[in-house]
Write a protein that holds these residues in place. Structure first.
Motif, PDB file in Angstrom:
ATOM      1  N   TYR A 247       0.199 -25.199   6.456  1.00  0.00           N
ATOM      2  CA  TYR A 247      -0.277 -24.803   5.124  1.00  0.00           C
ATOM      3  C   TYR A 247      -1.472 -23.848   5.271  1.00  0.00           C
ATOM      4  N   CYS A 248      -2.408 -24.221   6.155  1.00  0.00           N
ATOM      5  CA  CYS A 248      -3.623 -23.406   6.306  1.00  0.00           C
ATOM      6  C   CYS A 248      -3.284 -22.015   6.844  1.00  0.00           C
ATOM      7  N   GLN A 249      -2.394 -21.970   7.823  1.00  0.00           N
ATOM      8  CA  GLN A 249      -1.998 -20.666   8.383  1.00  0.00           C
ATOM      9  C   GLN A 249      -1.363 -19.798   7.295  1.00  0.00           C
ATOM     10  N   LEU A 250      -0.439 -20.410   6.555  1.00  0.00           N
ATOM     11  CA  LEU A 250       0.275 -19.657   5.522  1.00  0.00           C
ATOM     12  C   LEU A 250      -0.638 -19.241   4.379  1.00  0.00           C
ATOM     13  N   LYS A 251      -1.529 -20.154   4.020  1.00  0.00           N
ATOM     14  CA  LYS A 251      -2.416 -19.900   2.872  1.00  0.00           C
ATOM     15  C   LYS A 251      -3.199 -18.599   3.057  1.00  0.00           C
TER      16      LYS A 251
END
Ligand SMILES: Cc1ncc(COP(=O)(O)O)c(C=O)c1O
Length: 468
Positions: A247-251
């Protein structure tokens, strides 16, 4: 006498408990006088206690609220009910009274959504999370919902090809989710779940197929479901960490992404010895998500859950009579029930599931080790061990001349059993589906009981079999 069934229970567990107590040697379930229901309706009997559904939903919401406050969590919590655990209108409509959202699994679920809308049980703002490996009829129905203004319908992509079908059929901007294929537990025969998209393919898929189309569709949700449920073990925490990291990478490249859906899998009580600290688990989930996001300097996501068993499991019981005792050798005593485990509680047979089993009466009788047997011809139609112990103990019978048989209750059976067994329809050895009684509140708030379905008839089966 100190070897009565009552003694056994008091020696083994804390008893009485929240939903079980005994009065005059008869078991009460959530305060329901089971004896009176048996006298009124007979057995076998399926019993739904509707108020439990709202109690479960509100308990979970409160615990998430507590955890959010404790960790100063800035996202929102969305409680979704996954319809597959029990599609019955009285269940879904009861759940909807408590301000929840829905999760669907197949094309026909969308027909349920349409009916709920027609009956004014939902409006077009509701979140509908559409999971599953989707064939065209499912996609078409999802597209129709979106095109008709259900703006919070979120198809969760099970595979990369699925997106092309929405591109063609959805005419309005819409939200998307991606199911992240989880690693299975080491004891499972497969390494990676067949459901969802491999985590390492997701970034590339986003860049190739979603980025740049933000005014048509936006990636809003990452979804994960772990087959083994939400448990305090290394496997669970490691999978949760993986999805939050993703999620953090994509965000960072997809600012629209704002939600993580952690699926279902909240356990329920299958034994009087059940101990599970729900609040602790929710606190840990919330704090894990927050910690990982903080480290990556990204805003925390909204959290969605899709609790099926947790919502509906504890609202139901199956009650049988013991119709005979058969002693087949020096060690095995069979108590024959007036129905079948295979057909009424198929998880006991298919996956060795244990349910909370208690006698309804004769608590002051001595107990003995028995095996419960169903009346189909199948050798596997039996129940011989409980969750906390590899045996079944029940009160001894009083012998001929006793006007009351022993009644045995299997509790917390409300999720999946009717769906897997097939409600109505043809049954093994044509043993009918038992009658189904509902206990719920009437318009004035008074607790009343009514028959939802009578015992399945011979005609209904013979009709399916082509005899009429
Ligand atoms: C995607 C998804 N969400 C939610 C659930 C509900 O799980 P449970 O009944 O364990 O809460 C399931 C169950 O199979 C599922 O596959």
């Amino acid at each position: 006498m100190n070897n009565t069934y009552t003694d056994l229970v008091h020696q083994t567990f804390h008893f009485p408990q929240e939903d079980f107590r005994v009065e005059d040697n008869w078991l009460q379930y959530n305060g329901v006088d089971v004896k009176a229901l048996i006298e009124k309706y007979g057995t076998p009997l399926k019993l739904t206690y509707l108020p439990k559904i709202g109690q479960q939903i509100n308990k979970a919401k409160k615990m998430f609220d507590t955890a959010f406050k404790k960790h100063h969590y800035e996202g929102e919590y969305f409680y979704c009910y996954c319809t597959k655990s029990s599609h019955f209108s009285f269940i879904v409509e009861e759940a909807l009274k408590h301000n929840i959202h829905l999760e669907t699994s197949y094309a026909y679920d969308i027909e349920i959504i349409n009916r709920l809308y027609e009956r004014r049980k939902i409006n077009k703002d509701i979140n509908i999370i559409c999971n599953g490996f989707k064939q065209r009829p499912y996609v078409q129905r999802i597209a129709k919902l979106l095109n008709s203004g259900f703006k919070n319908v979120i198809p969760v992509l099970d595979n990369k090809e699925e997106l092309d079908m929405y591109r063609r059929s959805v005419k309005v901007p819409f939200k998307l989710g991606i199911r992240v294929a989880a690693e299975e537990e080491p004891s499972f025969p497969f390494y990676t779940s067949r459901l969802g998209i491999r985590p390492r393919d997701i970034l590339e898929f986003y860049v190739d197929k979603i980025e740049g189309y933000e005014n048509k569709f936006q990636l809003k949700m990452l979804h994960i479901f772990l087959n083994k449920g939400i448990k305090d073990d290394i496997y669970y925490w490691s999978e949760l960490n993986k999805i939050v990291n993703l999620y953090c990478q994509l965000k960072k490249i997809c600012p629209e992404l704002d939600s993580i859906n952690i699926g279902g899998g909240f356990p329920i009580k299958h034994s009087l010895g059940f101990e599970y600290d729900y609040q602790f688990m929710i606190n840990e989930i919330v704090s894990t998500i927050k910690k990982v996001c903080k480290k990556s300097k990204v805003p925390v996501p909204n959290i969605y859950t899709e609790f099926g068993s947790y919502t509906v499991g504890e609202s139901m019981a199956h009650i049988y009579s013991v119709i005979a005792e058969k002693v087949q050798n020096d060690r095995e005593i069979w108590y024959m029930i007036d129905s079948s485990f295979i057909t009424t509680l198929p998880d006991t047979w298919g996956i060795g599931e244990k349910f909370l089993m208690l006698p309804i009466n004769k608590w002051d009788n001595e107990y003995q080790r028995v095996v419960l047997g169903g009346i189909t011809c199948d050798s596997h139609d039996y129940y011989d061990s409980e969750e906390h112990i590899n045996e079944v103990f029940l009160p001894k019978l009083n012998g001929n001349g006793d006007k009351d048989p022993l009644y045995v209750g299997f509790f917390h059976t409300g999720a999946y059993q009717d769906q897997i067994s097939g409600y109505g329809g043809i049954k093994h050895c044509l043993i009918p589906s038992p009658q189904h009684i509902i206990v719920g509140h009437d318009k004035n708030g008074k607790l009343v009981d009514w028959v939802y379905a009578k015992e399945q008839s011979a005609q209904s089966m013979l009709k399916i079999l082509g005899y009429y």
